[in-house]
Scaffold this motif. Sequence first.
Motif, PDB file in Angstrom:
ATOM      1  N   GLN A 151       1.114  -1.834  -0.371  1.00 35.32           N
ATOM      2  CA  GLN A 151      -0.597   0.169   0.186  1.00 35.32           C
ATOM      3  C   GLN A 151       1.386   1.431  -0.398  1.00 35.32           C
ATOM      4  O   GLN A 151       0.192   2.476   0.140  1.00 35.32           O
ATOM      5  CB  GLN A 151      -1.232   0.219   1.424  1.00 35.32           C
ATOM      6  N   LYS A 172      -8.358  14.363  -2.931  1.00 34.45           N
ATOM      7  CA  LYS A 172      -8.594  12.604  -2.961  1.00 34.45           C
ATOM      8  C   LYS A 172      -6.583  12.169  -1.689  1.00 34.45           C
ATOM      9  O   LYS A 172      -6.255  11.447  -2.724  1.00 34.45           O
ATOM     10  CB  LYS A 172      -9.217  11.826  -3.878  1.00 34.45           C
ATOM     11  N   GLN A 174      -6.272  10.077  -0.104  1.00 35.63           N
ATOM     12  CA  GLN A 174      -6.104   8.498   0.608  1.00 35.63           C
ATOM     13  C   GLN A 174      -5.678   7.537  -1.002  1.00 35.63           C
ATOM     14  O   GLN A 174      -4.931   6.256  -0.722  1.00 35.63           O
ATOM     15  CB  GLN A 174      -6.897   7.815   1.200  1.00 35.63           C
ATOM     16  N   SER A 177       0.335   7.563  -0.528  1.00 35.38           N
ATOM     17  CA  SER A 177       0.889   7.450   1.038  1.00 35.38           C
ATOM     18  C   SER A 177       2.065   8.717   0.806  1.00 35.38           C
ATOM     19  O   SER A 177       2.264   9.565   1.970  1.00 35.38           O
ATOM     20  CB  SER A 177       1.682   6.321   1.484  1.00 35.38           C
ATOM     21  N   GLN A 204     -10.347  17.023   4.815  1.00 39.78           N
ATOM     22  CA  GLN A 204      -9.632  16.111   4.119  1.00 39.78           C
ATOM     23  C   GLN A 204      -8.607  14.823   5.860  1.00 39.78           C
ATOM     24  O   GLN A 204      -8.726  15.698   6.110  1.00 39.78           O
ATOM     25  CB  GLN A 204      -8.611  16.053   3.278  1.00 39.78           C
ATOM     26  N   ASN A 205      -8.639  13.463   5.857  1.00 38.95           N
ATOM     27  CA  ASN A 205      -7.726  13.000   6.564  1.00 38.95           C
ATOM     28  C   ASN A 205      -6.799  12.290   6.268  1.00 38.95           C
ATOM     29  O   ASN A 205      -6.762  12.328   5.187  1.00 38.95           O
ATOM     30  CB  ASN A 205      -9.220  11.935   7.699  1.00 38.95           C
ATOM     31  N   PHE A 206      -5.935  12.517   6.663  1.00 40.57           N
ATOM     32  CA  PHE A 206      -4.437  11.307   5.974  1.00 40.57           C
ATOM     33  C   PHE A 206      -4.598  10.979   6.824  1.00 40.57           C
ATOM     34  O   PHE A 206      -4.101  10.774   7.966  1.00 40.57           O
ATOM     35  CB  PHE A 206      -3.370  12.875   6.116  1.00 40.57           C
ATOM     36  N   ASP A 207      -3.438   9.426   6.567  1.00 36.47           N
ATOM     37  CA  ASP A 207      -2.695   8.469   7.316  1.00 36.47           C
ATOM     38  C   ASP A 207      -1.471   8.031   6.332  1.00 36.47           C
ATOM     39  O   ASP A 207      -1.213   7.742   5.811  1.00 36.47           O
ATOM     40  CB  ASP A 207      -3.821   6.651   6.336  1.00 36.47           C
ATOM     41  N   THR A 209       0.439  10.480   5.767  1.00 31.76           N
ATOM     42  CA  THR A 209       0.829  10.856   4.149  1.00 31.76           C
ATOM     43  C   THR A 209       2.396  11.425   4.022  1.00 31.76           C
ATOM     44  O   THR A 209       2.245  12.683   5.467  1.00 31.76           O
ATOM     45  CB  THR A 209      -0.293  11.708   3.981  1.00 31.76           C
TER      46      THR A 209
END
Length: 273
Positions: A151, A172, A174, A177, A204-207, A209
């Motif tokens: 991923q 977008k 997501q 990364s 927005q939320n970030f994972d 990133t």
Amino acid sequence: MYQKINILLIFLLLGTVLQAQDGKKAPFNIGEVRTIESQHLDETRTLNIYLPNDYHPDSAAHQTIYLLDGSAHEDFLHIVGLVQFFDLQLDAPPTIVVGIANVDRKRDFTFHTDDAELKEQFPTTGGSAKFMAFVEEELQPFIQENYNVNQERILIGQSLGGLMASEILLKKPQLFSKYLIVSPSLWWDNESMYNQMDTLLADQNFDNTEVIISVGQEHPMMIKEAAGLYQSLALAEKKNLKVHYQYFEKEDHATVLHVSIYEAFKILYQKEK
């Protein structure tokens, strides 16, 4: 006697030259070329794909770089060279590079504008939403289905490609990364997306990133916008988001990409040395 020896030497040298000229040839391959049928874009797209030396479908999953402007005559070869160099010198993670060959970058990397002058200069403009859908719903699933990937997905884009990368990041995030955004053309449509950055980021939320924004000694507006994008991301105080900014005063729009990606890879991989 000496004459015979000289003649013999001439024949030996001539035989060596002829033997070298008659050497076997073989293709020098660094990957493969694939095509994908896109319903979103209503066309066939070409992918230039670099596979690391140790790649095997049953090996550990690899990270992926998605390269905008990834035609063979554009940025594919020199970006692959940097990937191979950092794999060799800094033991960077083995990486598959997916070069997205262009058909019409002015169409794919720009969103709609009502500006008459821009519409005259870019008559096919306004296809970024379709291109984004192609990336999300067709390209990434195709790569996941056909290659052993994890991923960790990195996006590289410069200029109009940087505008496209910025739009994906802001709308977008997501999908990737890591974002390596170079000299983004945020001047597009009278800076409409640039002026909406804070509003877009709020939703927005970030994972985990990471974003690296780079610019050279270019048009003052481009320098302002690259710095502004960095500031908006940094001030957003979003969790799981790292942001870096690189300014190269000795590089211009033509030379900044290669240096930017080289320095970006140092940020990403030197910590793992």
